[in-house]
Design a protein around this motif. Structure first.
Motif, mmCIF file in Angstrom:
data_model
loop_
_atom_site.group_PDB
_atom_site.id
_atom_site.type_symbol
_atom_site.label_atom_id
_atom_site.label_comp_id
_atom_site.label_asym_id
_atom_site.label_seq_id
_atom_site.Cartn_x
_atom_site.Cartn_y
_atom_site.Cartn_z
ATOM 1 N N UNK A 133 0.847 -1.195 0.000
ATOM 2 C CA UNK A 133 0.000 0.000 0.000
ATOM 3 C C UNK A 133 0.881 1.243 0.000
ATOM 4 N N UNK A 134 0.279 2.326 -0.419
ATOM 5 C CA UNK A 134 0.995 3.599 -0.411
ATOM 6 C C UNK A 134 1.107 4.091 1.019
ATOM 7 N N UNK A 135 2.297 4.502 1.407
ATOM 8 C CA UNK A 135 2.534 5.017 2.756
ATOM 9 C C UNK A 135 1.899 6.392 2.892
ATOM 10 N N UNK A 136 1.321 6.637 4.068
ATOM 11 C CA UNK A 136 0.684 7.922 4.329
ATOM 12 C C UNK A 136 0.890 8.295 5.785
ATOM 13 N N UNK B 201 10.890 12.967 5.794
ATOM 14 C CA UNK B 201 9.886 13.193 6.849
ATOM 15 C C UNK B 201 8.467 12.943 6.331
ATOM 16 N N UNK B 202 7.552 12.859 7.261
ATOM 17 C CA UNK B 202 6.144 12.640 6.930
ATOM 18 C C UNK B 202 5.660 13.613 5.856
ATOM 19 N N UNK B 203 6.089 14.863 5.928
ATOM 20 C CA UNK B 203 5.627 15.878 4.975
ATOM 21 C C UNK B 203 6.032 15.553 3.539
ATOM 22 N N UNK B 204 7.109 14.789 3.343
ATOM 23 C CA UNK B 204 7.539 14.456 1.983
ATOM 24 C C UNK B 204 6.548 13.505 1.303
ATOM 25 N N UNK B 205 5.750 12.792 2.098
ATOM 26 C CA UNK B 205 4.783 11.857 1.517
ATOM 27 C C UNK B 205 3.637 12.582 0.826
ATOM 28 N N UNK B 206 3.509 13.879 1.038
ATOM 29 C CA UNK B 206 2.445 14.666 0.412
ATOM 30 C C UNK B 206 2.843 15.225 -0.949
ATOM 31 N N UNK B 207 4.101 15.053 -1.356
ATOM 32 C CA UNK B 207 4.576 15.612 -2.614
ATOM 33 C C UNK B 207 3.973 14.876 -3.806
ATOM 34 N N UNK B 208 3.481 15.609 -4.820
ATOM 35 C CA UNK B 208 2.945 14.939 -6.005
ATOM 36 C C UNK B 208 4.046 14.302 -6.859
ATOM 37 N N UNK B 209 5.302 14.634 -6.602
ATOM 38 C CA UNK B 209 6.418 14.091 -7.377
ATOM 39 C C UNK B 209 7.092 12.911 -6.690
ATOM 40 N N UNK B 210 6.496 12.415 -5.588
ATOM 41 C CA UNK B 210 7.117 11.349 -4.820
ATOM 42 C C UNK B 210 6.046 10.402 -4.296
ATOM 43 N N UNK C 105 17.577 8.765 11.061
ATOM 44 C CA UNK C 105 18.206 9.422 9.908
ATOM 45 C C UNK C 105 17.295 9.362 8.694
ATOM 46 N N UNK C 106 16.638 8.214 8.501
ATOM 47 C CA UNK C 106 15.704 8.085 7.383
ATOM 48 C C UNK C 106 14.542 9.060 7.531
ATOM 49 N N UNK C 107 14.051 9.214 8.767
ATOM 50 C CA UNK C 107 12.931 10.140 8.984
ATOM 51 C C UNK C 107 13.346 11.593 8.772
ATOM 52 N N UNK C 108 14.589 11.911 9.064
ATOM 53 C CA UNK C 108 15.060 13.276 8.785
ATOM 54 C C UNK C 108 15.179 13.502 7.277
ATOM 55 N N UNK D 164 3.030 5.823 8.114
ATOM 56 C CA UNK D 164 3.655 5.364 6.874
ATOM 57 C C UNK D 164 5.126 5.740 6.797
ATOM 58 N N UNK D 165 5.455 6.971 7.209
ATOM 59 C CA UNK D 165 6.849 7.410 7.203
ATOM 60 C C UNK D 165 7.679 6.561 8.154
ATOM 61 N N UNK D 166 7.149 6.288 9.338
ATOM 62 C CA UNK D 166 7.875 5.461 10.318
ATOM 63 C C UNK D 166 8.033 4.020 9.836
ATOM 64 N N UNK D 167 6.998 3.466 9.226
ATOM 65 C CA UNK D 167 7.071 2.093 8.720
ATOM 66 C C UNK D 167 8.140 1.981 7.638
#
Length: 122
Positions: free
Chosen positions: A37-40, A68-77, A62-65, A44-47
């Motif tokens: 599934x798509x992470x949200x 971050x959660x906010x990057x999951x909202x990008x239409x290019x990612x 380091x991965x979360x930095x 989702x960021x933590x998983x």
């Protein structure tokens, strides 16, 4: 062309990235209770960070930095996670440009590697 400015910044060449093009449907693999599934959101960021930590030993913080959660909202990612019995065992991050997707930060828990999880993520 960029070697001069890169060298001036103290950067050096590290790796060649392969370019691959997928055509057709992925092979059918029976993985039982595996879901993709798509992470949200924060969960989702933590998983995804935990899956990449297990795959590569990169600290999850380091991965979360870096993602971050906010990057999951990008239409290019897009970040997709694979779960088996409600545990995240793999993750892939895709960068999108038109009809092209770049594969970044793909990893699967070592205990389930070579069992088709990566194929399902892709």
């Amino acid at each position: 062309m960029l070697s001069g400015p890169a060298s001036e910044l103290g950067l050096q060449h590290a790796v060649e990235f392969p370019l691959m093009v997928a055509t057709g449907a992925p092979p059918a693999v029976d993985l039982g209770d595996l879901t993709v599934r798509r992470a949200a959101g924060e969960e989702g960021a933590r998983a995804s960070a935990q899956a990449l930590h297990r795959a590569f030993g990169i600290p999850a913080g380091s991965m979360l930095r870096a993602m971050p959660e906010s990057s999951l909202d990008s239409p290019a990612l897009e970040v997709w996670i694979a779960e088996l019995n409600a545990t995240c065992i793999g993750s892939v991050t895709l960068t999108l440009q038109g009809d092209t997707a770049g594969v970044w930060a793909m990893g699967v828990d070592p205990e389930v590697q070579r069992q088709g999880v990566g194929r399902r993520l892709l």
